[in-house]
Design an enzyme around this catalytic site. Structure first.
Site, PDB file in Angstrom:
ATOM      1  N   CYS A  64      12.762 -37.296 -10.295  1.00  0.00           N
ATOM      2  CA  CYS A  64      11.569 -38.186 -10.485  1.00  0.00           C
ATOM      3  C   CYS A  64      10.658 -38.130  -9.219  1.00  0.00           C
ATOM      4  O   CYS A  64       9.649 -38.731  -9.073  1.00  0.00           O
ATOM      5  CB  CYS A  64      11.592 -39.464 -10.826  1.00  0.00           C
ATOM      6  N   GLY A 115      -8.428  -7.292   3.968  1.00  0.00           N
ATOM      7  CA  GLY A 115      -9.084  -7.365   5.245  1.00  0.00           C
ATOM      8  C   GLY A 115      -8.531  -8.084   6.402  1.00  0.00           C
ATOM      9  O   GLY A 115      -9.113  -8.297   7.494  1.00  0.00           O
ATOM     10  N   HIS A 123     -16.187 -10.083   0.963  1.00  0.00           N
ATOM     11  CA  HIS A 123     -15.131 -10.787   1.475  1.00  0.00           C
ATOM     12  C   HIS A 123     -15.211 -12.048   0.785  1.00  0.00           C
ATOM     13  O   HIS A 123     -14.264 -12.538   0.316  1.00  0.00           O
ATOM     14  CB  HIS A 123     -15.279 -10.846   2.880  1.00  0.00           C
ATOM     15  N   SER A 155      18.724 -40.150 -12.170  1.00  0.00           N
ATOM     16  CA  SER A 155      17.385 -39.729 -11.855  1.00  0.00           C
ATOM     17  C   SER A 155      17.472 -39.504 -10.585  1.00  0.00           C
ATOM     18  O   SER A 155      17.479 -40.437  -9.820  1.00  0.00           O
ATOM     19  CB  SER A 155      16.400 -40.568 -12.352  1.00  0.00           C
ATOM     20  N   MET A 214      -5.804  -7.446   8.352  1.00  0.00           N
ATOM     21  CA  MET A 214      -5.283  -6.542   9.400  1.00  0.00           C
ATOM     22  C   MET A 214      -6.124  -5.337   9.309  1.00  0.00           C
ATOM     23  O   MET A 214      -7.303  -5.439   8.785  1.00  0.00           O
ATOM     24  CB  MET A 214      -3.734  -6.061   9.161  1.00  0.00           C
ATOM     25  N   LYS A 268       0.869  -1.215   0.075  1.00  0.00           N
ATOM     26  CA  LYS A 268       0.100   0.033  -0.079  1.00  0.00           C
ATOM     27  C   LYS A 268       0.754   1.195  -0.033  1.00  0.00           C
ATOM     28  O   LYS A 268       0.651   2.127  -0.801  1.00  0.00           O
ATOM     29  CB  LYS A 268      -0.772  -0.017   1.233  1.00  0.00           C
ATOM     30  N   ARG A 311      -3.265  -1.715  -6.715  1.00  0.00           N
ATOM     31  CA  ARG A 311      -2.212  -2.890  -6.509  1.00  0.00           C
ATOM     32  C   ARG A 311      -2.579  -3.624  -7.613  1.00  0.00           C
ATOM     33  O   ARG A 311      -3.692  -3.405  -8.257  1.00  0.00           O
ATOM     34  CB  ARG A 311      -2.453  -3.652  -5.038  1.00  0.00           C
ATOM     35  N   ARG A 352      -3.563   3.130   8.607  1.00  0.00           N
ATOM     36  CA  ARG A 352      -3.808   1.950   7.817  1.00  0.00           C
ATOM     37  C   ARG A 352      -2.528   1.125   7.803  1.00  0.00           C
ATOM     38  O   ARG A 352      -1.486   1.428   7.741  1.00  0.00           O
ATOM     39  CB  ARG A 352      -4.012   2.198   6.381  1.00  0.00           C
ATOM     40  N   TYR A 403      15.578 -32.480 -17.200  1.00  0.00           N
ATOM     41  CA  TYR A 403      14.307 -32.725 -16.962  1.00  0.00           C
ATOM     42  C   TYR A 403      13.765 -32.933 -15.709  1.00  0.00           C
ATOM     43  O   TYR A 403      14.508 -33.247 -14.744  1.00  0.00           O
ATOM     44  CB  TYR A 403      13.966 -33.972 -18.068  1.00  0.00           C
TER      45      TYR A 403
HETATM   46  P1  ADP Z   1      -7.788  -2.544   3.776  1.00  0.00           P
HETATM   47  O1  ADP Z   1      -6.289  -3.121   3.487  1.00  0.00           O
HETATM   48  O2  ADP Z   1      -8.474  -3.666   4.605  1.00  0.00           O
HETATM   49  O3  ADP Z   1      -8.578  -2.487   2.339  1.00  0.00           O
HETATM   50  P2  ADP Z   1      -7.367   0.008   3.960  1.00  0.00           P
HETATM   51  O4  ADP Z   1      -6.357   0.661   4.515  1.00  0.00           O
HETATM   52  O5  ADP Z   1      -7.169   0.075   2.598  1.00  0.00           O
HETATM   53  O6  ADP Z   1      -7.702  -1.322   4.547  1.00  0.00           O
HETATM   54  O7  ADP Z   1      -8.759   0.904   4.343  1.00  0.00           O
HETATM   55  C1  ADP Z   1     -10.000   0.496   4.713  1.00  0.00           C
HETATM   56  C2  ADP Z   1     -11.027   1.417   3.940  1.00  0.00           C
HETATM   57  O8  ADP Z   1     -10.969   2.694   4.441  1.00  0.00           O
HETATM   58  C3  ADP Z   1     -10.743   1.554   2.339  1.00  0.00           C
HETATM   59  O9  ADP Z   1     -11.994   1.442   1.693  1.00  0.00           O
HETATM   60  C4  ADP Z   1      -9.958   2.733   2.128  1.00  0.00           C
HETATM   61  O10 ADP Z   1     -10.136   3.060   0.895  1.00  0.00           O
HETATM   62  C5  ADP Z   1     -10.643   3.572   3.239  1.00  0.00           C
HETATM   63  N1  ADP Z   1      -9.707   4.672   3.767  1.00  0.00           N
HETATM   64  C6  ADP Z   1      -8.341   4.468   4.128  1.00  0.00           C
HETATM   65  N2  ADP Z   1      -7.771   5.595   4.412  1.00  0.00           N
HETATM   66  C7  ADP Z   1      -8.684   6.403   4.023  1.00  0.00           C
HETATM   67  C8  ADP Z   1      -8.440   7.821   3.833  1.00  0.00           C
HETATM   68  N3  ADP Z   1      -7.494   8.771   4.242  1.00  0.00           N
HETATM   69  N4  ADP Z   1      -9.375   8.673   3.367  1.00  0.00           N
HETATM   70  C9  ADP Z   1     -10.738   8.069   3.086  1.00  0.00           C
HETATM   71  N5  ADP Z   1     -10.767   6.789   3.246  1.00  0.00           N
HETATM   72  C10 ADP Z   1      -9.938   6.149   3.576  1.00  0.00           C
HETATM   73 MG    MG Z   2      -7.619  -1.387   0.982  1.00  0.00          MG
END
Ligand code: ADP
Ligand code: MG
Ligand code: MG
Length: 887
Positions: free
Chosen positions: A845, A111, A462, A777, A113, A32, A344, A102, A865
């Site tokens: 093998c 989802g 999810h 082999s 962490m 991220k 990503r 984050r 191989y």
């Molecule tokens: P995950 O890895 O579980 O997706 P994120 O860190 O991406 O967690 O954040 C969870 C949600 O909060 C995501 O939808 C993200 O876009 C939103 N979010 C995170 N940071 C901000 C921010 N600075 N402003 C607005 N929304 C945010």
């Molecule tokens: Mg996210």
């Protein structure tokens, strides 16, 4: 801080036009953080922020879960740049900056962490924010903060907060959160504070204390059970930890000209080149995933917000071109302004991976080599997974239709909770996990299930995301389903299904079907055929197969096998009752030195000749490596007393000796360490008649098939050789027996004699062995067993699992070759063998021949191989090509 953004820095800034890091720094900044930096560099509109490195996470755990000294000062310094950029101040009453905290590791774990939004509000600041914007918005942010902070940071059960918001909605008679007024939200804030008080917790009013605790909690979330489990299931090792991103908030809940969403640049289920995503008006991040309101498909945005849609389209397509891969993005619109929050490389199904790889080559975005690297072995595995034989035939049994979230056919018995899914799977049952919606706690059961079915949640829920990642078929958001997890029932109209009932789900169409519907295997044609051509052009390793029957051999050939690298003669012995009886007679006769041994051997020789002819015919000139008898003889005898007694009596009558005598001899075959006992070449040395019999069967079969006009290349392989004279002994036996068959025939058969390398001494003395052996082999299963001193049959349960859990071994050495130890022996044997005989043909093998990581190693040390089971052949081809490209 920006002045010294060297690698020793603990905090990196990201903002539009100016970032300390870049996309290559995922190990240090997490995916991220690294990609936020990259987006900033590309001039994408992102809320500014800072990333605390994964190194700090390691330090955090080293010192017993504490933030390292001085860290918060660095955060303060960096945050002041963010404040300047935003023109707001963290902790300020009249113009406050709020931030999100984050998580984000180098490999994405969606989802798994934690994240806290709207950090920086308190009882006073919320009033300031009310004056600055409006009360409804300010208190909406505040209640969100209280809820997330309570749940994530202080560990208060989120159900308690859910309960409060549900009861306020009930009382005021509204359906959705957005309909709550500022008065309702103020009330909710008070109710949440009550929840804190009842749980003996306090919400820190000091914004800096909130921030410190938030960072601390995100580092801790690296090791919460669901995250640990996710890494375990996905075999994610070798990560340093999570980074923490502190980022200025932008508000999708600002007004009705605001919103938030997720967007893939291509369809992650089938790979089609179309935007694919969902968004919610007047909402914050979590709302989309949490399924609070059903989000709208992104295509609707084209009409409701055409300008933003166009900007979004251009932005994500630019990101796709820049990253050279399909992107999975998050965005927020605040009062008509677009902000990107994450990008990503998107997770995708096997179908999508293939389609995208081919399209990107055709669009000129990536090279064929890059495309080969984009399709993972597990994608190919999915593509080769079953589909329903006939979708029309089952139409009368279709019960309901939901969203086609992850393609493929899944058939199993219905279960309603993750634990049951896991325990049923462990006892060999195929299950379909059915839930209203899934949450990260369910991942174990989702992994165990053949397929996943939910009644709620969209294409980015999810269940859908996780299922696609693993290639599990998934039908989600199937609203006709009434799932009762407590009663363990599923109602669809007047049909009631219960736990244990059979269902079939079609993740390609979204259909839910009652009963077990037949499935079929897809073929390697079309796009997949094209892709495999690219793969084959690129790899250096040949891919052979382990096959003992013509049927297996045919499957392997259809999967692209170039020959048989291991044909285990003993498997043929078990194929019919007559054969096993003949084998047992032979064993007894050999042991008793009975004159009947010749008859028994002749009978077996006849069976073997027929089998080899069958295999040679289907292999049509491709090489076939046949291993002479390998297992200890007692493996062919019945294990329980009564059956053994019966056998002894019968053999006694046949051989005209006493039953006691037979029993004594047969029991005498038992050894306390059979894996290191009388087996492999030792059998053929002690009982040369067995080697002679097998050789004659092989050569006679070869001769007969050659006469039919089909070329045959038998490679006769001597197992378990550790001593040069063992090999010499067997080689001479083989050659003289072969001569007996061939000498009076006009037809020629080119055969080779070689050895398995599976005893450490054999690996070390490979230079000697290569004087006699025309090929090597590696039998890496035994080689691993014998060089590590670990029994493959028992070790998993006894200690290997423990070893992996505690990091003593990163993986099971029987799955992935221990390249440092066992691999060293392999390397030495290759070197020494080739020194004696430069054109020595060398392969592997053991099971490792189908494992991508091991294949990369075999490629790097110059084997010719790998040989693997028929179904793994395509995966081995891909892994071999990827290894060749990356080498
Ligand atoms: P995950 O890895 O579980 O997706 P994120 O860190 O991406 O967690 O954040 C969870 C949600 O909060 C995501 O939808 C993200 O876009 C939103 N979010 C995170 N940071 C901000 C921010 N600075 N402003 C607005 N929304 C945010
Ligand atoms: Mg996210
Ligand atoms: Mg072996």
């Amino acid at each position: 801080m920006t002045a010294d953004n060297t690698n020793s820095s603990r905090v990196f800034l990201f903002m539009k036009g100016k970032s300390d890091g870049n996309k290559k720094m995922k190990q240090l900044l997490g995916g991220k953080g690294a990609n936020l930096c990259e987006m900033g560099r590309c001039g994408v509109n992102i809320p500014p922020g800072l990333t605390i490195t994964t190194d700090v996470c390691q330090e955090f755990y080293k010192v017993g879960c504490n933030l390292p000294p001085g860290l918060m000062d660095e955060v303060r310094d960096a945050l002041s740049e963010v404040e300047n950029n935003m023109g707001k101040k963290f902790g300020d009453k009249s113009n406050p900056l709020l931030v999100s905290v984050r998580s984000g590791a180098a490999i994405s774990m969606p989802g798994m962490m934690d994240t806290v939004l709207n950090v920086g509000l308190n009882d006073k600041i919320v009033v300031g924010l009310s004056e600055l914007v409006n009360e409804r918005f300010a208190f909406d942010c505040y209640r969100r903060l209280l809820q997330m902070f309570g749940d994530v940071v202080l560990g208060i059960d989120h159900e308690l907060f859910e309960h409060e918001i549900t009861s306020i909605k009930k009382r005021t008679g509204v359906k959705f959160d957005v309909e709550l007024t500022s008065k309702d939200l103020k009330e909710l804030v008070n109710a949440y504070k009550e929840v804190y008080a009842k749980n003996g917790k306090e919400f820190p009013q000091d914004p800096w204390e909130q921030l410190r605790m938030g960072i601390d909690a995100v580092f801790r979330s690296w090791n919460i059970p669901r995250a640990v489990k996710y890494r375990e299931l996905n075999k994610i090792t070798s990560l340093k930890g999570t980074a923490v991103n502190v980022q200025a908030m932008v508000y999708g809940n600002y007004n009705d000209n605001s919103g938030t969403g997720v967007l893939f640049t291509r369809n992650p289920a089938n790979g089609e080149n179309e935007l694919f995503g969902e968004f919610l008006i007047n909402a914050q991040g979590e709302d989309v995933v949490a399924g609070i309101r059903t989000p709208m498909p992104i295509s609707l945005m084209k009409n409701s917000m055409p300008l933003i849609y166009e900007e979004l389209y251009n932005t994500v397509k630019m990101l796709e071109t820049h990253m050279k891969d399909m992107q999975d993005t998050e965005f927020t619109i605040q009062d008509g302004r677009l902000f990107m929050l994450q990008t990503r490389n998107g997770k995708r199904t096997g179908n999508a991976a293939l389609r995208i790889a081919i399209d990107l080559v055709n669009e000129g975005l990536v090279t064929k080599d890059e495309a080969i690297l984009m399709v993972e072995p597990r994608h190919l595995d999915q593509l080769l997974h079953p589909m329903f034989e006939n979708e029309k035939a089952y139409q009368k049994d279709v019960l309901a239709k939901g969203l086609a979230a992850s393609p493929g056919a899944a058939v199993g018995r219905l279960v309603f909770d993750a634990d049951t899914a896991e325990s049923w799977k462990a006892r060999g049952e195929n299950v379909i996990l059915c839930r209203q919606e899934t949450s990260p706690e369910d991942v174990g059961g989702m992994h165990a299930a053949e397929g996943i079915l939910t009644s709620r949640g969209g294409m980015t829920s999810h269940a859908a995301v996780v299922a696609r990642g693993w290639g599990r078929p998934c039908v989600c958001g199937c609203e006709q389903l009434l799932v009762d997890v407590k009663e363990k029932t599923l109602k669809i109209g007047d049909v009631i299904l219960r736990e244990g009932d059979w269902v079939s789900i079609n993740g390609t169409t979204g259909e839910v079907i009652s009963g077990q519907k037949p499935v079929k295997k897809p073929s390697l044609t079309g796009d997949l055929g094209t892709f495999m051509e690219w793969v084959d052009a690129r790899r250096k390793l040949k891919v052979l197969t382990n096959a003992d029957t013509p049927e297996d051999a045919l499957v392997a050939i259809s999967n692209g096998a170039e020959g048989i690298g291991l044909c285990r003669t003993e498997h043929m012995f078990f194929s019919t009752p007559q054969r096993i009886a003949a084998v047992r007679r032979m064993i007894a006769a050999v042991e008793l030195e009975s004159p009947a041994v010749k008859e028994a051997l002749d009978e077996l020789r006849e069976y073997q000749r027929q089998d080899f002819e069958g295999i040679f015919r289907v292999m049509k000139g491709k090489s076939v490596t046949i291993r002479l008898l390998d297992p200890p003889l007692h493996e062919f005898l019945p294990h329980e007393g009564i059956a053994l007694q019966k056998l002894c009596n019968q053999i006694a009558t046949e051989l005209k000796v006493s039953a006691d005598d037979v029993q004594k001899r047969l029991l005498g075959l038992n050894e306390s360490n059979p894996m290191m006992g009388l087996r492999g070449c030792r059998l053929g040395i002690v009982h040369p008649e067995i080697t002679v019999m097998q050789t004659k069967a092989i050569l006679q079969a070869a001769l007969n098939v050659e006469k039919e006009g089909i070329h045959v290349h038998p490679h006769i392989m001597i197992p378990l050789v550790g001593i040069e004279d063992e090999l010499l002994n067997q080689e001479q036996l083989v050659r003289s027996a072969a001569n007996e068959i061939l000498e009076n025939s006009e037809t020629k058969v080119e055969y080779q004699v070689g050895t398995m390398i599976e005893v450490p001494r054999g690996a070390l003395r490979a230079g000697d062995l290569a004087k006699t052996a025309e090929f090597f082999s590696f039998g890496t299963n035994d080689l691993t067993q014998l060089s590590m001193g670990i029994s493959r049959d028992d070790a998993q349960a006894k200690f290997l699992t423990y070893y992996q859990k505690h990091g003593i071994l990163v993986s099971d050495p029987f799955d992935t070759l221990d390249t440092l130890g066992v691999g060293e022996l392999v390397r030495i044997a290759v070197e020494r063998g080739r020194k004696t005989r430069p054109d020595l043909d060398i392969g592997v093998c053991g099971e490792h021949g189908g494992d991508p990581a091991s294949i990369a190693f075999f490629n790097s040390i110059g084997l010719n191989y790998v040989s693997c089971s028929p179904l793994r052949v395509p995966i081995a081809r891909l892994a071999a090509a990827q290894a060749a490209i990356q080498n």
